[in-house]
Write a protein that holds these residues in place. Structure first.
Motif, mmCIF file in Angstrom:
data_model
loop_
_atom_site.group_PDB
_atom_site.id
_atom_site.type_symbol
_atom_site.label_atom_id
_atom_site.label_comp_id
_atom_site.label_asym_id
_atom_site.label_seq_id
_atom_site.Cartn_x
_atom_site.Cartn_y
_atom_site.Cartn_z
ATOM 1 N N ASN A 23 7.205 8.894 -9.816
ATOM 2 C CA ASN A 23 6.940 8.485 -11.197
ATOM 3 C C ASN A 23 7.895 9.003 -12.090
ATOM 4 O O ASN A 23 7.675 8.492 -13.262
ATOM 5 C CB ASN A 23 5.423 8.903 -11.193
ATOM 6 N N GLU A 58 0.778 -1.148 -0.031
ATOM 7 C CA GLU A 58 -0.011 0.035 0.069
ATOM 8 C C GLU A 58 0.851 1.167 -0.007
ATOM 9 O O GLU A 58 0.348 2.234 -0.755
ATOM 10 C CB GLU A 58 -0.948 0.044 1.158
ATOM 11 N N VAL A 61 1.615 1.842 -3.529
ATOM 12 C CA VAL A 61 0.291 2.510 -4.484
ATOM 13 C C VAL A 61 0.123 3.992 -3.939
ATOM 14 O O VAL A 61 -0.120 4.935 -4.824
ATOM 15 C CB VAL A 61 -0.838 1.788 -3.795
ATOM 16 N N ARG A 62 0.545 4.109 -2.609
ATOM 17 C CA ARG A 62 0.384 5.583 -2.177
ATOM 18 C C ARG A 62 1.238 6.498 -2.952
ATOM 19 O O ARG A 62 1.248 7.709 -3.259
ATOM 20 C CB ARG A 62 0.586 5.692 -0.460
ATOM 21 N N PRO A 97 8.776 4.901 -7.261
ATOM 22 C CA PRO A 97 7.744 4.552 -6.149
ATOM 23 C C PRO A 97 8.024 3.675 -5.203
ATOM 24 O O PRO A 97 7.892 3.764 -4.121
ATOM 25 C CB PRO A 97 6.414 4.097 -7.026
ATOM 26 N N LEU A 145 2.678 6.024 -5.811
ATOM 27 C CA LEU A 145 2.217 6.308 -7.145
ATOM 28 C C LEU A 145 1.089 7.117 -7.249
ATOM 29 O O LEU A 145 1.214 8.005 -8.211
ATOM 30 C CB LEU A 145 1.830 4.728 -7.673
ATOM 31 N N ARG A 146 0.085 6.981 -6.338
ATOM 32 C CA ARG A 146 -1.174 8.041 -6.508
ATOM 33 C C ARG A 146 -0.457 9.404 -6.331
ATOM 34 O O ARG A 146 -1.142 10.405 -6.823
ATOM 35 C CB ARG A 146 -2.079 7.783 -5.736
ATOM 36 N N ASP A 147 0.528 9.750 -5.177
ATOM 37 C CA ASP A 147 0.718 11.132 -4.859
ATOM 38 C C ASP A 147 1.818 11.713 -5.906
ATOM 39 O O ASP A 147 2.244 12.777 -5.704
ATOM 40 C CB ASP A 147 1.409 10.956 -3.481
ATOM 41 N N GLY A 148 2.291 10.845 -6.861
ATOM 42 C CA GLY A 148 3.394 11.319 -8.009
ATOM 43 C C GLY A 148 4.624 11.316 -7.278
ATOM 44 O O GLY A 148 5.340 12.104 -8.060
ATOM 45 N N ARG A 149 4.735 10.426 -6.254
ATOM 46 C CA ARG A 149 6.351 10.398 -5.756
ATOM 47 C C ARG A 149 6.991 9.126 -6.503
ATOM 48 O O ARG A 149 6.620 8.116 -6.166
ATOM 49 C CB ARG A 149 6.265 10.072 -4.380
#
Length: 397
Positions: free
Chosen positions: A66, A54, A57-58, A279, A60-64
């Motif tokens: 990428n 997780e 995933v977090r 990520p 990736l979603r936060d743009g860290r």
């Protein structure tokens, strides 16, 4: 369209000519073709902690991560690695100058050897050894010098006299792996003390592969070579997240070393992957801070699985060298009337529906490893139980 070649010049660099398709690729393909249980290649059949997944995933979603992460690795992971080394072993490293993040331990090994070797330098490695060692030494133009671990009273031992005798004026580097793949041996304090004294006496560099550092059992203890007198300033210590956290596909590794060695390794690494696993670096930074209960639970689970597989292999008629570390068991096939591990492993999928790895491919002295095969126990217990049932039913005894 066929490739154009000179009749006098093969396509493959001559330094790599002896290395064909890896045994892992061959045996994994055989497992797929026959529907066999694959106890050959060392990867878990379940993912690691949900909170670590997780965290990725977090990120990736936060743009860290990428986009390209910093070349040495993200600060959070370098800080986490340094904190881990201090907390576990009392080794203090500056995360800004003494930690380098790599694309797994395999890249770390390659970058270290490419950076530190000149053509003709000799590298002493403990035989049998992880197959990338030989290829990386060859790519660097070095010459590998094996020192053989030999079985005695259920454990593979290092002959310290043989190690000392292997050092010549051309020796540049010792390549040490503990806990040791494939034998499962964890080098003792006495053995490590002798290695350290030899390195200091002969002014040798040392690269240590410690990726199984958390997978030690019973009374064994992992002691980093860098903790011994005179070793911190001459040692490149390599580890990774794949074995400890069961996310082998993420390929997040690292080295810790003094600044001049990190600078040298980074000079080679920057022209290999440059950066990787953006990520996932954030996730592994969190993983390294998991409570001690996680690491204890991992060891307890693997020790239980080791014992299940070891008992099953013994019941099937093999002689088992019960490992003190890693997640591999080496077994001797001679009690079955077999002497050639390669032939045995190629026939085993059709014979029993199980895949193993012949250990002789990890030796320069192939005859020394001929009767040994390696089984991985980093699988679900039900899978291990089914594998041993198949081995016994196939009449391997």
């Amino acid at each position: 369209m066929t490739a154009m070649t000179s009749s006098a010049r093969p396509l493959l660099n001559r330094r790599l000519a002896e290395f064909g398709t890896t045994i892992f690729a061959e045996m994994s393909a055989l497992a797929l073709r026959t529907g066999s249980i694959n106890l050959g290649q060392g990867f878990p059949d379940t993912d690691g902690p949900e909170e670590v997944r997780e965290a990725a995933v977090r990120a990736l979603r936060d743009g860290r991560g990428n986009q390209y992460p910093p070349g040495p690795g993200i600060p959070e992971l370098r800080t986490a690695v340094a904190a881990h080394q201090l907390r576990r072993y009392g080794l203090s490293y500056d995360p800004d100058t003494e930690v380098l993040v790599t694309a797994g331990a395999t890249e770390a090994i390659a970058a270290a050897l490419l950076a530190l070797l000149e053509p003709g330098d000799e590298v002493i490695a403990l035989e049998p050894y992880y197959d990338s060692y030989a290829a990386c030494v060859a790519m660097a133009g070095g010459r590998r010098v094996p020192v053989t671990l030999r079985p005695h009273e259920g454990r593979f031992h290092l002959d310290l006299d043989e190690l000392r005798d292997a050092v010549t004026d051309r020796t540049r580097l010792l390549l040490i792996n503990t806990p040791h793949n494939p034998t499962g041996t964890v080098l003792t304090r006495e053995e490590l003390t002798a290695i350290a004294e030899l390195a200091v006496e002969r002014d040798l560099l040392v690269v240590t592969d410690e990726v199984y550092e958390h997978l030690v059992f019973d009374d064994a203890e992992h002691i980093p070579l860098s903790t011994f007198p005179g070793m911190r300033d001459r040692t490149v210590t390599i580890s990774s997240s794949g074995k400890t956290f069961s996310f082998t596909g993420w390929k997040v590794g690292w080295i810790t070393a003094p600044p001049e060695l990190v600078t040298a390794v980074r000079s080679a690494k920057q022209f290999l992957t440059y950066v990787s696993a953006g990520p996932f670096q954030y996730a592994i930074a969190e993983a390294l801070a998991l409570p001690e209960s996680y690491f204890t639970g991992l060891r307890d689970d693997l020790r239980s699985k080791r014992d299940v597989l070891a008992a099953g292999l013994e019941e099937a008629g093999l002689t088992v060298h019960r490992p003190s570390g890693t997640y591999f068991i080496t077994a001797d096939i001679r009690p079955l009337g077999e002497t050639d591990g390669i032939t045995f492993c190629r026939a085993l999928p059709e014979r029993a529906g199980v895949v193993a790895i012949p250990t002789s491919v990890f030796y320069d002295h192939h005859e020394m490893g001929a009767p040994f095969v390696r089984f991985a126990f980093c699988k679900k217990q039900s899978v291990l139980e089914e594998a041993t049932r198949r081995l016994k039913a196939a009449g391997t005894r």
